[in-house]
Design an enzyme around this catalytic site. Sequence first.
Site, PDB file in Angstrom:
ATOM      1  N   ASP A 144       0.736  -1.280   0.113  1.00  0.00           N
ATOM      2  CA  ASP A 144       0.017   0.649  -0.271  1.00  0.00           C
ATOM      3  C   ASP A 144       1.303   1.195  -0.133  1.00  0.00           C
ATOM      4  O   ASP A 144       1.548   1.164   0.552  1.00  0.00           O
ATOM      5  CB  ASP A 144      -0.342   0.082   0.734  1.00  0.00           C
ATOM      6  CG  ASP A 144      -1.865  -1.469   1.179  1.00  0.00           C
ATOM      7  OD1 ASP A 144      -1.724  -1.931   0.658  1.00  0.00           O
ATOM      8  OD2 ASP A 144      -3.232  -0.935   1.400  1.00  0.00           O
ATOM      9  N   LYS A 207      -7.012   3.122  -3.261  1.00  0.00           N
ATOM     10  CA  LYS A 207      -7.202   3.375  -1.842  1.00  0.00           C
ATOM     11  C   LYS A 207      -7.235   4.723  -1.799  1.00  0.00           C
ATOM     12  O   LYS A 207      -6.756   5.018  -2.066  1.00  0.00           O
ATOM     13  CB  LYS A 207      -5.978   2.620  -1.234  1.00  0.00           C
ATOM     14  CG  LYS A 207      -6.671   2.825   0.059  1.00  0.00           C
ATOM     15  CD  LYS A 207      -4.534   1.717   0.849  1.00  0.00           C
ATOM     16  CE  LYS A 207      -4.991   1.994   1.889  1.00  0.00           C
ATOM     17  NZ  LYS A 207      -4.092   1.609   3.206  1.00  0.00           N
ATOM     18  N   LYS A 243     -10.185  -0.262  -2.553  1.00  0.00           N
ATOM     19  CA  LYS A 243     -10.087   0.354  -1.385  1.00  0.00           C
ATOM     20  C   LYS A 243     -10.152   1.171  -0.753  1.00  0.00           C
ATOM     21  O   LYS A 243      -9.934   1.782  -0.043  1.00  0.00           O
ATOM     22  CB  LYS A 243      -8.673  -0.670  -1.026  1.00  0.00           C
ATOM     23  CG  LYS A 243      -8.350  -0.751   0.583  1.00  0.00           C
ATOM     24  CD  LYS A 243      -7.065  -1.421   0.824  1.00  0.00           C
ATOM     25  CE  LYS A 243      -6.842  -1.515   2.248  1.00  0.00           C
ATOM     26  NZ  LYS A 243      -6.126  -1.731   3.366  1.00  0.00           N
TER      27      LYS A 243
END
Lengths: 307, 494
Positions: A144, A207, A243
């Site tokens: 991430d 995300k 996400k």
Amino acid sequence: MRKQSTTILTLPDFSKTPSIDQVGVEERVARFQTRSIKKESKVQGLKLALNMIDLTTLEGKDTEGKVKQLCYKAAHLHDVMQGIPTVAAVCVYPTFVKLAKRCLEGTNIKVASVATAFPSGQSTRKVKISDTHFAVDNGADEVDMVISRGEFLEGNYSYVFDEIAAVKQACGTARLKVILETGELSTLDNVRRASEIAIYAGADFIKTSTGKISPAATQPVTLVMLETIRDYYYKTGKMVGMKPAGGISTAKIALQYLVMLRETLGDKWLSNEWYRFGASSLANDILMQLQKEQDGVYQSGDYFSKD
Amino acid sequence: MATTAEKKKQNSLGLGDSKWAYAASPESTSHINIKPQYELFIDGKFVKPSSGKYFDTINPATEEKLSSIADADEKDVDKAVKAARKTYTNVWSKMPAKERGKYIYRIARLLQERAREFSVIETLDGGKPIRESRDIDIPLAANHFFYYAGWADKLEYAFPNRKPQSLGVAGQIIPWNFPLLMAAWKIAPALATGNTVVLKPAETTSLTALKLAELIADSGLPDGVVNIVTGAGRTGAAIVNHHDIDKIAFTGSTDVGKLIQKAIAGTKKKATLELGGKAANIIFEDAPIDQAVEGIINGIFFNQGHVCCAGSRLFVQEGVADIVIRKLKDRLETLIVGDPLDKNTDIGAINSKAQLATINKYIEIGKKEGADFYQSSCNIPKKGYFCKPTLFLNASQSHRVVQEEIFGPVLTIQTFRTVEEVIEKANNIPYGLSAGVWTDKGSKIFNMTSKLRAGVIWANTYNKFDPTSPFGGYKESGFGREGGLHGLMGYLKF
């Protein structure tokens, strides 16, 4: 082993990017919120949501003990109930990847690691790449990363694009989630543009947030990102994951996010391969709801382990 | 290599059938009270019709009978007008304006308190989704009463130095698409300006007007201020032709509007008519595309398309036509058509068998005319009156489905290249009620609003209603305005 990508990536043509009308987005979101999810569809949705969680601990005070507990919880959410899935992944800092990987051996649960000078992203590219390498070399299945918001807001889109592409390369086979930190992007037009940059630079997931900035994930922001993913899919046939992370702490809100997903991207995305929730306290609220659906009454929070 | 068509198919989202289906979530009907038979509401009492005749009102989603409704004839209408006249002369016109306002506030509050029951009955009797009657029709009706209650004692400030005075008895005839809301649009400004009324709801949707009569009786409003007579065209004609009515307010079809105007020609009767429409909803290349698609959906599928201001003609600028249509088709798949009482239903039942026949007739006409026919893949219930959301792509300006009001979930789609072209096409219609413009450019919006011949123009939104905003049409869409300060004028003389 890292696979080297050979396709040439280019910045998207922003002249084709549609503008975003915030009022319209909020109205659409309000419509999703009026969907009434009851009975078997509620149970099904809650289990789906549970299985999409990236159980997360990203604190300065994290310890090995804390990570071990989290990993056990990830695989044993609520053993007193039957048919409860596991979460999708645990998400930790790079230094805990090795430990998490060991704890989760034999399960299907992935280990995700934040990287690239998380959460601010204020560092050199060299440091960010080596941060990524460290995570991947320790066994991270997913990375991430954060984008350089300062560069983005200055209009330095190629910098942001190149950086994402470089980190993607450093990830090798690990899947890359690109955190836009939408709470710092100020407009939905910027969210749209940053999403396009990330997707065209090779993101496997986009995300919303680090969870360190308020607001974190919001439904309008998530909708704009889903619509960007949809437009890319229309154009290329390639799927990109989504996400939302931070601030999704109740089962009710999680179901609203799933309704939005189902009615924007459809069934193909309705699995943890393409959708995740970045959350820490969401799992227990969902478990409480599932227990209630089974027993007909709510139980005290003390019956659900907090790790 | 895959052709474009194949590629499109590969990249299709398949939003129709989901492995995660929403379970049925019907609104409860246990809390409502529908009597087996309803009488006429005249002079504060429920009285039997002089003919002794009743007609059935049915639930269009199940075709089951809900109740019997009294059929008013000329004698009953005459009784109602006499009651309204007597109360106007003796009570209502003499009452201090602020006292009038208090009564209207009371109606508004009672309506809010009973909103749940009204919503469910509106949905049962008319077929509209509970989400709309709960979130739009009933709250908006209450808001109209609140808004006009506030004006009751401020008319001299609304029209300074013009000495506004009430007209007398207003005859009001309303349609079946927004039964209670239209009753509120009519009754609230009439009462606030000091008139008494005789109102006739549409014959397929009398129930909420009769529930409103019960509510008005409970509110203590003086007898005869509001009289509600039920029936079909004959009852309406009796109101229009009654010699002692000072004003006719009508919302409904353009054909009936023309008949009314002929009937009252040469009389003292004033009129406001809100008639049909065939609105252009115009999407420019620089529009916020995803939000515009929502606006198209909301424009034509709101209330099954039974909306006089529905955005039934879509104009899309060439450069974005493919993507807009693709997104529109995908969005169509996510619309849930079915049981109006289900909280997840987006499109409910068509109001009546006759209306369904009209819609189906136009669908056949459209197919014959050669526009490309497209419908959502959804299933519709076997029983009841339902219609799938329908598109006619590549329609021509000369097609009847483009020229005539269908009043159902049917959208025609045309493309355009220049601003001049779209303005010409948008205005090339006998109607002029409403229009929508979608663009990111403010200057383009202002240019369009000054050139489109429509009473209401929405920019980057559609089907937005508010009691403070005037509403009404140009050309064959009628005259007079309802809502806002303008809505008072139709019930005043100066």
